[in-house]
Design a protein around this motif. Sequence first.
Motif, PDB file in Angstrom:
ATOM      1  N   GLU A 106       1.805   1.732  -3.600  1.00 41.10           N
ATOM      2  CA  GLU A 106       0.780   1.550  -4.632  1.00 41.10           C
ATOM      3  C   GLU A 106       0.500   2.895  -5.318  1.00 41.10           C
ATOM      4  O   GLU A 106       0.174   3.872  -4.655  1.00 41.10           O
ATOM      5  CB  GLU A 106      -0.504   1.025  -3.974  1.00 41.10           C
ATOM      6  CG  GLU A 106      -1.600   0.666  -4.957  1.00 41.10           C
ATOM      7  CD  GLU A 106      -2.837   0.111  -4.253  1.00 41.10           C
ATOM      8  OE1 GLU A 106      -3.492  -0.764  -4.838  1.00 41.10           O
ATOM      9  OE2 GLU A 106      -3.143   0.549  -3.124  1.00 41.10           O
TER      10      GLU A 106
ATOM     11  N   ARG B 181      -8.628   0.032  -7.256  1.00 48.02           N
ATOM     12  CA  ARG B 181      -8.878  -1.057  -6.293  1.00 48.02           C
ATOM     13  C   ARG B 181     -10.097  -0.738  -5.432  1.00 48.02           C
ATOM     14  O   ARG B 181     -10.953  -1.591  -5.188  1.00 48.02           O
ATOM     15  CB  ARG B 181      -7.627  -1.254  -5.429  1.00 48.02           C
ATOM     16  CG  ARG B 181      -7.730  -2.352  -4.407  1.00 48.02           C
ATOM     17  CD  ARG B 181      -6.370  -2.705  -3.819  1.00 48.02           C
ATOM     18  NE  ARG B 181      -5.672  -1.566  -3.229  1.00 48.02           N
ATOM     19  CZ  ARG B 181      -5.939  -1.068  -2.013  1.00 48.02           C
ATOM     20  NH1 ARG B 181      -6.879  -1.605  -1.265  1.00 48.02           N
ATOM     21  NH2 ARG B 181      -5.266  -0.038  -1.547  1.00 48.02           N
ATOM     22  N   GLU B 182     -10.198   0.516  -4.992  1.00 49.18           N
ATOM     23  CA  GLU B 182     -11.327   0.911  -4.137  1.00 49.18           C
ATOM     24  C   GLU B 182     -12.644   0.947  -4.917  1.00 49.18           C
ATOM     25  O   GLU B 182     -13.702   0.605  -4.389  1.00 49.18           O
ATOM     26  CB  GLU B 182     -11.029   2.257  -3.464  1.00 49.18           C
ATOM     27  CG  GLU B 182      -9.941   2.095  -2.392  1.00 49.18           C
ATOM     28  CD  GLU B 182      -9.446   3.401  -1.790  1.00 49.18           C
ATOM     29  OE1 GLU B 182      -9.789   4.481  -2.339  1.00 49.18           O
ATOM     30  OE2 GLU B 182      -8.712   3.337  -0.780  1.00 49.18           O
TER      31      GLU B 182
ATOM     32  N   LYS C 283      -4.678   2.489  -6.487  1.00 45.09           N
ATOM     33  CA  LYS C 283      -5.459   2.536  -5.238  1.00 45.09           C
ATOM     34  C   LYS C 283      -6.913   2.917  -5.554  1.00 45.09           C
ATOM     35  O   LYS C 283      -7.867   2.297  -5.073  1.00 45.09           O
ATOM     36  CB  LYS C 283      -4.840   3.555  -4.283  1.00 45.09           C
ATOM     37  CG  LYS C 283      -5.599   3.725  -2.970  1.00 45.09           C
ATOM     38  CD  LYS C 283      -4.829   4.664  -2.038  1.00 45.09           C
ATOM     39  CE  LYS C 283      -5.385   4.619  -0.625  1.00 45.09           C
ATOM     40  NZ  LYS C 283      -6.430   5.608  -0.388  1.00 45.09           N
TER      41      LYS C 283
ATOM     42  N   TYR D 181       0.793  -1.231   0.000  1.00 42.00           N
ATOM     43  CA  TYR D 181       0.000   0.000   0.000  1.00 42.00           C
ATOM     44  C   TYR D 181       0.830   1.289   0.000  1.00 42.00           C
ATOM     45  O   TYR D 181       0.476   2.242  -0.707  1.00 42.00           O
ATOM     46  CB  TYR D 181      -0.998   0.008   1.163  1.00 42.00           C
ATOM     47  CG  TYR D 181      -2.090  -1.036   1.055  1.00 42.00           C
ATOM     48  CD1 TYR D 181      -2.462  -1.571  -0.185  1.00 42.00           C
ATOM     49  CD2 TYR D 181      -2.755  -1.505   2.177  1.00 42.00           C
ATOM     50  CE1 TYR D 181      -3.451  -2.536  -0.291  1.00 42.00           C
ATOM     51  CE2 TYR D 181      -3.756  -2.470   2.082  1.00 42.00           C
ATOM     52  CZ  TYR D 181      -4.108  -2.985   0.849  1.00 42.00           C
ATOM     53  OH  TYR D 181      -5.093  -3.930   0.752  1.00 42.00           O
TER      54      TYR D 181
ATOM     55  N   GLU E 198      -1.282   5.970  -6.976  1.00 53.51           N
ATOM     56  CA  GLU E 198      -2.589   6.543  -6.627  1.00 53.51           C
ATOM     57  C   GLU E 198      -3.703   5.985  -7.520  1.00 53.51           C
ATOM     58  O   GLU E 198      -4.789   5.664  -7.051  1.00 53.51           O
ATOM     59  CB  GLU E 198      -2.516   8.070  -6.753  1.00 53.51           C
ATOM     60  CG  GLU E 198      -3.638   8.814  -6.053  1.00 53.51           C
ATOM     61  CD  GLU E 198      -3.898   8.367  -4.604  1.00 53.51           C
ATOM     62  OE1 GLU E 198      -5.076   8.126  -4.283  1.00 53.51           O
ATOM     63  OE2 GLU E 198      -2.938   8.260  -3.806  1.00 53.51           O
TER      64      GLU E 198
ATOM     65  N   ALA F  31      -3.684  -6.762  -4.593  1.00 57.06           N
ATOM     66  CA  ALA F  31      -2.745  -5.641  -4.649  1.00 57.06           C
ATOM     67  C   ALA F  31      -1.293  -6.103  -4.663  1.00 57.06           C
ATOM     68  O   ALA F  31      -0.449  -5.524  -5.355  1.00 57.06           O
ATOM     69  CB  ALA F  31      -2.994  -4.695  -3.467  1.00 57.06           C
TER      70      ALA F  31
END
Length: 238
Positions: A33, A41-42, A38, A30, A35, A56
């Motif tokens: 990772e 992924r969210e 991220k 994380y 931006e 991830a």
Amino acid sequence: MAENRHQEVGHKSLLQSDALYQYILETSVYPREPEAMKELRELTAKHPWNIMTTSADEGQFLNMLLKLINAKNTMEIGVYTGYSLLATALAIPDDGKILAMDINRDNYELGLPVIEKAGVAHKIDFKEGPALPVLDQMIEDGKYHGTFDFIFVDADKDNYINYHKRLIELVKVGGVIGYDNTLWNGSVVAPPDAPLRKYVRYYRDFVLELNKALAADPRIEICMLPVGDGITLCRRVS
């Protein structure tokens, strides 16, 4: 104990300790990772099929691998919302190319705004539909033999053997094919009477068959890694 594992979305770690997996994510994945990854992924976490996403830590691994082998011309079979696709697009040079194939354009388009915002969408040639006819056409054309540096397969497990028959001709000697989910939820060692989810049980035999075939294929060197849900790297040697 088994019940509260897999709380992380896309959590397919085969590590016995959930705490150890969280440690890897929080210590090394994380913080580094990108931006855009991220964000994607969210976004994917909200999708009902989020179990299909690349984890991830595997995204980080693919990104590093592509840089190590200096991959430029790549292919991905099975895209979903594009987390591993974005990991690839960020890793390859600005004039690099990814032929990306999936039967569902809607999922791809869910992640596309994030990929566009990251400035790497121009590297992607997305084709909607089954991959086998496209691969057959490429082989028939004759000009794609040995042209791919890297190919990642995370799609219909019952076709992995069929993909391999074709991809071995399209990847260059010294190039790499990565097959995802080759440990298939750990079910490859489950006893015959083990209570498995229906889809896990259905695809297990195809995964077992693939693993045997890859181990016996003299055209490749292989390495099976317990990253994500198991990834087998195949380096074409002849």
